[in-house]
Design an enzyme around this catalytic site. Structure first.
Site, PDB file in Angstrom:
ATOM      1  N   THR A 157       0.544   2.428  -5.393  1.00 24.03           N
ATOM      2  CA  THR A 157       0.011   1.062  -5.310  1.00 24.03           C
ATOM      3  C   THR A 157      -0.484   0.609  -6.670  1.00 24.03           C
ATOM      4  O   THR A 157      -0.291  -0.549  -7.061  1.00 24.03           O
ATOM      5  CB  THR A 157      -1.130   1.016  -4.272  1.00 24.03           C
TER       6      THR A 157
ATOM      7  N   HIS B 138       0.834  -1.209   0.000  1.00 23.19           N
ATOM      8  CA  HIS B 138       0.000   0.000   0.000  1.00 23.19           C
ATOM      9  C   HIS B 138       0.861   1.249   0.000  1.00 23.19           C
ATOM     10  O   HIS B 138       2.060   1.222   0.309  1.00 23.19           O
ATOM     11  CB  HIS B 138      -0.927   0.013   1.213  1.00 23.19           C
ATOM     12  N   CYS B 139       0.209   2.381  -0.338  1.00 19.85           N
ATOM     13  CA  CYS B 139       0.782   3.715  -0.162  1.00 19.85           C
ATOM     14  C   CYS B 139      -0.166   4.453   0.773  1.00 19.85           C
ATOM     15  O   CYS B 139      -0.538   3.909   1.812  1.00 19.85           O
ATOM     16  CB  CYS B 139       0.989   4.405  -1.507  1.00 19.85           C
ATOM     17  N   SER B 140      -0.574   5.675   0.444  1.00 23.32           N
ATOM     18  CA  SER B 140      -1.551   6.381   1.277  1.00 23.32           C
ATOM     19  C   SER B 140      -2.971   6.081   0.823  1.00 23.32           C
ATOM     20  O   SER B 140      -3.744   5.439   1.538  1.00 23.32           O
ATOM     21  CB  SER B 140      -1.301   7.896   1.243  1.00 23.32           C
TER      22      SER B 140
END
Length: 268
Positions: A167, A159-161
């Site tokens: 992602t 994941h990222c934010s």
């Protein structure tokens, strides 16, 4: 196209989380269910989400965020003791990610105005080109792909934010390496907009209330994924490397051995 079967779970606090299982790869072999799971940051998972995550049982969690993002975000809510690997894909020249994090958390009103200035479609396309050419992007996307080739890291959650851009591009890399066709890859990428529609409109309405003079439609390009962003990255791949295979090999260090391991571990 994909032929992907419907997954039997959801995460309320991560509405665009999804299992890549079922997509058709090389030689008609499908991506194994339950081994590659893309999500947004997991700090907003609800208590009800935790048993679902526990059942998914990630062995490794790859976090693509920079420390400037994780410092202001709630910590990921994890179950068990997965290995957590930080592979930041972040460039100070492209501060949009930091602004997106602040907007998602709803606590930095100053970020809204900056986001409106930085978050144009052209700026997003530039970020996607940087995904391909940027030194730290190549290093850490490549490292993430290599992690996915190792059995001890599966199931892999990454994941990222917001779980849509970094992602999304890592998903493009993984699925391309597995031989999934571009139409199916594109469909998975664009699914983010449908899955996050309610959340996106809540965020935009909050911006309207808090900053009446702000053109929130200028922020919308950053809260969505768009075909033109993906097209910009694909065009950069062709410009720099000529083909996606050459990009995986020369740009990301995905050797033939890694490619074979990926397909052996992740395809049925």
């Amino acid at each position: 196209m994909s032929g992907r079967s419907e997954q039997g779970w959801e995460l309320v606090g991560a509405p665009n989380a999804r299992d890549l299982g079922g997509l058709v790869g090389v030689d008609g072999r499908r991506v194994r269910p339950g081994v590659l799971i893309r999500t947004p940051a997991l700090g907003r998972l609800t208590d009800e989400d935790l048993p679902v995550l526990a059942k998914l049982g990630p062995a490794c969690v790859v976090d693509l965020r920079d420390h400037s993002e994780t410092a202001v975000a709630p910590p990921d809510r994890l179950t068990g003791e997965p290995r957590v690997v930080h592979l930041p894909v972040h460039d100070a020249e492209h501060p949009v990610f930091t602004y997106v994090s602040a907007v998602l958390l709803g606590h930095d009103l100053g970020a809204y105005e900056a986001l409106a200035e930085q978050g144009t479609p052209a700026a997003m396309a530039a970020i996607y080109r940087w995904f391909v050419s940027g030194e730290s992007a190549r290093a850490n996307f490549g490292a993430a792909v290599r992690l996915a080739a190792r059995a001890e890291n599966l199931p892999l959650v990454y994941h990222c934010s917001a779980g849509k851009d970094r992602t999304g591009w890592l998903t493009v890399l993984l699925l391309s390496a597995l031989g999934v066709d571009e139409a199916a890859i594109r469909a998975d990428y664009l699914a983010n907009n449908r899955l996050t529609e309610s959340l996106r409109e809540v965020l935009l309405e909050a911006m309207r209330r808090r900053m009446p003079g702000l053109d929130v439609e200028a922020v919308r390009p950053v809260l969505e994924v768009r075909e033109e962003y993906l097209d910009a990255a694909y065009a950069e791949v062709r410009r720099v490397h000529g083909s996606f295979g050459a990009y995986l090999r020369d740009g990301l260090g995905v050797t033939d051995d890694v490619l074979a391991a990926l397909r052996g571990q992740l395809l049925e």
